[in-house]
Design an enzyme around this catalytic site. Structure first.
Site, mmCIF file in Angstrom:
data_model
loop_
_atom_site.group_PDB
_atom_site.id
_atom_site.type_symbol
_atom_site.label_atom_id
_atom_site.label_comp_id
_atom_site.label_asym_id
_atom_site.label_seq_id
_atom_site.Cartn_x
_atom_site.Cartn_y
_atom_site.Cartn_z
ATOM 1 N N GLU A 127 -3.117 7.692 -6.483
ATOM 2 C CA GLU A 127 -1.511 7.271 -7.166
ATOM 3 C C GLU A 127 -0.955 8.276 -7.835
ATOM 4 O O GLU A 127 -1.416 8.742 -8.956
ATOM 5 C CB GLU A 127 -1.769 5.968 -7.791
ATOM 6 C CG GLU A 127 -0.178 5.438 -8.381
ATOM 7 C CD GLU A 127 -0.225 4.046 -8.863
ATOM 8 O OE1 GLU A 127 -1.293 3.423 -8.933
ATOM 9 O OE2 GLU A 127 0.935 3.544 -9.303
ATOM 10 N N LYS A 165 1.021 -1.064 -5.538
ATOM 11 C CA LYS A 165 0.786 -2.431 -5.590
ATOM 12 C C LYS A 165 0.699 -2.955 -4.518
ATOM 13 O O LYS A 165 1.413 -3.136 -3.476
ATOM 14 C CB LYS A 165 2.121 -2.920 -6.508
ATOM 15 C CG LYS A 165 2.046 -2.806 -7.995
ATOM 16 C CD LYS A 165 0.886 -3.479 -8.657
ATOM 17 C CE LYS A 165 0.413 -2.859 -9.827
ATOM 18 N NZ LYS A 165 -0.729 -3.223 -10.043
#
Length: 464
Positions: free
Chosen positions: A263, A279
C-alpha cells in the site's frame, strides 16, 4: 550533484555489497508492476539523523526546540537540491520511518497502556548518496549530492569522492552467499481468537451507537529469534514469498525493519499528490477457479466496498486541506489487485498541492493514513489505543523518503516486521464496519499474517 551511471546490477546483489554499512535503507520495489514497481533505492552512511521521541525532535543527538514537524522542514531546507527529471525521484534526502505513534504530536490521542519496544516516534536518516534503480529501463546510478558540505568547491569534491567510495563498494567481489537459519521460536499474540472477536463486536457496537463509522483493529504477534538469526536472509525469504511494490529493509544497528507492504500512503511528484488506500481483503486459493471465485466475491462485497469508500472520503478530506480547490479526484475506486496471498480492493485519490505547501505539510495533513485508523480519524485512534493497548510503533506508520528535491514517496507500514535484538514483532489487522462478521475478521487477519509466518518458517498458528 555528481551522477554516475553503473552497469546494471540487481538491487538485492547491491544490497549484499552494502549490507554491513551503517544505517542501511533499502526501499525495494520487489513486485513487478508497470506503474508501482519501477524504482528501488539503496542508501547507507547518513550524515545526519532526525529523531522524535515523546514528541521531542532531535538532530544528531541535539534536542531541537519547537514543533517536530517544523524542525523536519527546517532541516530539509538546509540541503535543498534541484530535481533532475531524468533520474529516479529519490536523489538524496531523508529516509526511514514515521511510527504510527507520531499521531500524538498531531492530535490529543490517549497513549496505549503498553509502549511495546519503545522505539522512537520517527527516525529519518539524511543521506547524501543514493544508489537508484530503474527496473523498467534496466539502469542504475549513484547519485551523490555532496551534502552536508556547504562550500561549493568542497561540496563538489565531496560528492565525487563519495561516489567513488560507493562505486568501489559495489564493485567488490561478492563473497559466496551463506544461508543462515532465520526461523523464529514459538509465537505469542496479545489476543486469543475469542478476545479478538469480542473486540470486533465492541467496535460494531460503537458503530451502531453512532460513535464512529469504522475502526481498524490489529493483533500483535511476537517471537524470539536465535543469536544466529540473519535479517538479510530473512528479508530475502520475505520478498520471495510475499513480493510487494512498497517493500523495505531498514537495518539500524540491532534494529531491523522488514516490510512487504502493498500500500502506498503518499507520493508527491512535483506538485502532484497520490494516495492509494487498500480496504477489502480476501485470501487467495491455490486452485485457479476457486481463486477467481474469491476475487469475484470480493468485488461484489457490499461490506468491503462500503469500507473502502468511507476511507476514500476521509482521504479526500485530508488531501483537500493542502491541495488546490477542486483538484482532489478519485482516479480509481475499488479496483481489484492481487498479491501472493490475498486479493485487495484498492482506490486511487489524486490532487495538486497548493502553493506554499510541501511534503511535510502533506504528511502532517494526512498522517496516519485513514485506511489504518478508521473514521472519524481521531475518535477511531482513541478506540484503537483502548482496545489494542500496545503501541503500534512502526506498524501502520509510514516508510519511505522525503527528497532534498521536494519529491516524496511513502508506504503504509503494514505486512511489516520489527526485529529489535532477539525479539521479532508484527501486527495484522483490518477495518471493522457495521457489516463485519467477527469470525471473518479474525480469519482475515490470519490470512494477512500467513506469509509473514511463512517467511519465518512457522506453521499457521491456530492456537492463539
Amino acid at each position: 550533484m555528481h551522477i554516475r551511471e553503473l552497469q546494471w546490477i540487481e538491487p538485492v546483489t547491491a544490497l549484499r555489497c552494502l549490507a554491513r554499512r551503517p544505517e542501511l535503507t533499502f526501499l525495494d520495489s520487489a513486485a513487478s508492476h508497470e506503474l508501482l514497481g519501477r524504482y528501488s533505492y539503496l542508501a547507507c552512511e547518513p550524515f545526519g539523523t532526525y529523531l522524535v521521541t515523546d514528541g521531542q525532535a532531535s538532530w544528531n543527538g541535539t534536542a531541537l526546540a519547537g514543533d517536530p514537524w517544523q524542525s523536519l522542514r527546517d532541516l530539509l531546507a538546509r540541503y535543498k537540491e534541484a530535481h533532475c527529471p531524468d533520474l529516479p525521484p529519490f536523489q538524496g534526502g531523508a529516509s526511514g520511518f514515521l511510527a504510527y505513534d507520531l499521531n500524538r504530536t498531531l492530535e490529543r490521542v490517549p497513549s496505549p497502556s503498553n509502549f511495546g519496544l519503545r522505539l522512537p516516534q520517527s527516525m529519518l536518516h539524511f543521506y547524501d548518496v543514493v544508489v537508484s534503480f530503474d527496473h523498467r529501463e534496466g539502469r542504475c546510478w549513484i547519485v551523490s549530492t555532496g551534502w552536508p558540505e556547504q562550500d561549493p568547491t568542497r561540496r563538489t569534491e565531496r560528492a565525487r569522492r563519495r561516489a567513488d567510495e560507493f562505486a568501489a563498494l559495489l564493485a567488490k567481489p561478492k563473497s559466496p552467499r551463506i544461508i543462515i537459519p532465520s526461523t523464529a521460536g514459538a509465537w505469542h499474540c496479545n489476543f486469543s481468537r475469542q478476545r479478538f472477536m469480542a473486540a470486533v463486536q465492541r467496535v460494531i457496537d460503537l458503530i451502531m451507537a453512532g460513535d464512529i463509522f469504522q475502526a481498524n483493529i490489529a493483533q500483535r504477534f511476537s517471537a524470539r529469534v536465535s543469536p544466529l538469526f540473519d535479517p538479510l536472509t530473512f528479508y530475502c525469504q520475505l520478498r520471495s514469498l510475499n513480493p510487494a511494490p512498497f517493500a523495505a529493509l531498514l537495518r539500524y544497528g540491532k534494529l531491523t525493519i522488514a516490510s512487504s507492504s502493498p500500500e502506498r500512503f503518499l507520493r508527491l511528484d512535483g506538485r502532484q499528490v497520490e494516495t492509494r488506500p487498500i480496504k477489502g481483503t480476501i485470501a487467495r486459493a491455490a486452485d485457479s477457479a476457486e481463486d477467481a471465485r474469491r476475487a469475484k466475491l470480493l468485488l461484489a462485497s457490499e461490506k468491503d466496498r462500503a469500507e473502502n469508500i468511507m476511507i476514500v472520503d476521509l482521504l479526500r478530506n485530508d488531501l483537500s486541506r493542502v491541495c488546490t480547490d477542486n483538484s482532489v479526484e478519485v482516479a480509481a475506486l475499488c479496483d481489484l489487485e492481487s498479491y501472493a496471498s490475498v486479493h485487495h480492493l484498492v482506490s486511487t485519490v489524486r490532487g495538486a498541492l497548493s502553493a506554499g505547501q510541501d511534503a511535510v505539510s502533506l504528511l502532517r495533513a494526512c498522517f496516519p493514513g485513514g485506511s489504518v485508523t478508521g473514521a472519524p480519524k481521531v475518535r477511531a485512534m482513541a478506540i484503537i489505543a483502548d482496545i489494542e493497548k500496545v503501541a503500534r510503533e512502526v506498524y501502520c506508520g509510514a516508510i519511505g523518503f522525503i527528497g532534498f528535491n521536494g519529491h516524496m514517496d511513502t508506504n503504509i507500514a503494514i505486512r511489516t516486521i520489527v526485529i529489535d535484538d532477539d525479539l521479532a514483532v508484527f501486527q495484522a489487522g483490518g477495518g471493522i464496519t457495521a457489516m463485519s462478521d467477527p469470525e471473518a475478521e479474525y480469519e482475515e487477519t490470519i490470512a494477512k499474517a500467513q506469509r509473514l509466518f511463512d517467511a519465518f518458517g512457522s506453521d499457521r498458528c491456530d492456537a492463539f
